[in-house]
Design an enzyme around this catalytic site. Structure first.
Site, PDB file in Angstrom:
ATOM      1  N   HIS A 209       0.874  -1.182   0.000  1.00 40.65           N
ATOM      2  CA  HIS A 209       0.000   0.000   0.000  1.00 40.65           C
ATOM      3  C   HIS A 209       0.908   1.229   0.000  1.00 40.65           C
ATOM      4  O   HIS A 209       1.543   1.539   0.998  1.00 40.65           O
ATOM      5  CB  HIS A 209      -0.873  -0.065   1.259  1.00 40.65           C
ATOM      6  CG  HIS A 209      -1.799   1.090   1.454  1.00 40.65           C
ATOM      7  ND1 HIS A 209      -3.163   0.979   1.263  1.00 40.65           N
ATOM      8  CD2 HIS A 209      -1.577   2.367   1.849  1.00 40.65           C
ATOM      9  CE1 HIS A 209      -3.740   2.144   1.541  1.00 40.65           C
ATOM     10  NE2 HIS A 209      -2.800   3.007   1.895  1.00 40.65           N
ATOM     11  N   CYS A 242      -3.226  11.446   4.455  1.00 36.18           N
ATOM     12  CA  CYS A 242      -3.175  11.002   5.852  1.00 36.18           C
ATOM     13  C   CYS A 242      -3.312  12.248   6.716  1.00 36.18           C
ATOM     14  O   CYS A 242      -2.614  13.234   6.502  1.00 36.18           O
ATOM     15  CB  CYS A 242      -1.856  10.300   6.144  1.00 36.18           C
ATOM     16  SG  CYS A 242      -1.600   9.979   7.908  1.00 36.18           S
TER      17      CYS A 242
HETATM   18 ZN    ZN Z   1      -3.229   4.788   2.891  1.00 35.84          ZN
END
Ligand code: ZN
Length: 307
Positions: A209, A242
């Site tokens: 990821h 994020c």
């Molecule tokens: Zn992520």
């Protein structure tokens, strides 16, 4: 070496989690159906967590219920702890992706627990899944966030990554996903860590990821492919970010990732024309969001042919 590869769409979860525009449930299901039509079989359709934390996912039960009606789709959801993992089990998720951070600081900021507490809750969730007789029908995956570095803590020691990975692998799970949550990874590090993880994972599939925060995303995909990884998360239009990584751009763009993997001689089973048409729809669904991705702008090379 296996020449098929699985690209899993995470735009509806990772991509949407910071987007202020709340998409309707119907639009989300339209998006999911369109990607299934492109050939995607594994999609992370939503996240089960407190709606006050991320209102975008307040409709998680409805999105999951709609997804479960789509034949050929394996619907995954992300959960931050035991409580929401149990809720996802109650709602019939086909795959539960439990996120925990190797970085103690990131785990405390993200899910307000120590890494050890999260590990214990994950173990309890796997046990509960097994007690319910769902071991063969509900996949349990764990995502190890901040595997390649942390914007709060800085360096994440590789021996700590391996230590946490060894602990989760003892639970009898269906996938371990190594996540570069904040875009700190580089190809040399990525290749080294994935080789180490693959050497201890045994039969447990290993996934990658990557975020493209510093332009390393696709280079890291190549490095992971060379290490032997055949499962990749990606987000349509590179949507995502994020909350603890300032300026973080999104995940690697699905369309660019598929194109890269096909160029590497790996079969994705994705129709790229249909995928680019879906990508154009995303512009309409999220007109105020900056989207990434090169392939939509440039188109496929005349010399390109799918595996
Ligand atoms: Zn992520």
């Amino acid at each position: 070496m296996n020449n098929t590869v699985d690209v899993r769409e995470v735009g509806l979860r990772d991509g949407l989690q910071l987007v202020k525009t709340v998409l309707s449930t119907a639009t989300k299901l339209d998006w999911i159906q369109q990607q299934v039509n492109c050939g995607f079989t594994n999609i992370e359709v939503t996240s089960f967590l407190p709606p006050v934390v991320i209102p975008q996912f307040a409709d998680a039960p409805d999105v999951l219920a709609g997804s479960l009606k789509i034949p050929s789709l394996h619907a995954a959801v992300l959960v931050p702890n035991l409580k929401w993992g149990l809720t996802a089990l109650d709602h019939g998720a086909q795959k539960i992706n439990f996120v925990l951070s190797v970085s103690e600081a990131h785990n405390k900021a993200n899910v307000r627990r120590s890494t050890d507490q999260s590990l214990a809750e994950f173990q309890q969730l796997v046990t509960e899944r097994n007690h319910r007789g769902l071991k063969n029908s509900v996949e349990m995956a764990v995502s190890l966030a901040t595997t390649f570095g942390c914007s709060l803590q800085g360096v994440v020691e590789e021996r700590q990554v391996l230590n946490v990975a060894e602990q989760v692998l003892t639970n009898g799970i269906e996938e371990i996903n190594m996540a570069d949550t904040v875009g700190y990874g580089n190809p040399i590090q990525v290749k080294r860590i994935f080789r180490d993880i693959l050497s201890i994972a045994g039969d447990t599939p290993v996934a990658a990821h990557f975020h493209d925060t510093r332009g390393m995303g696709l280079a890291n995909v190549v490095a992971a492919v060379e290490a032997g990884v055949r499962r990749f998360d990606a987000s349509l239009g590179g949507l995502g970010g994020c909350p603890f990584a300032k300026g973080a751009s999104g995940n690697i763009a699905t369309e660019d990732c598929v194109y890269l993997l096909e160029n590497l001689g790996l079969a994705t089973s994705i129709n790229i024309d249909t995928l680019l048409a879906t990508r154009k729809c995303l512009d309409g669904w999220l007109p105020n969001e900056p989207l990434e991705g090169k392939l939509l702008k440039a188109g496929q090379a005349r010399t390109f042919s799918k595996v």
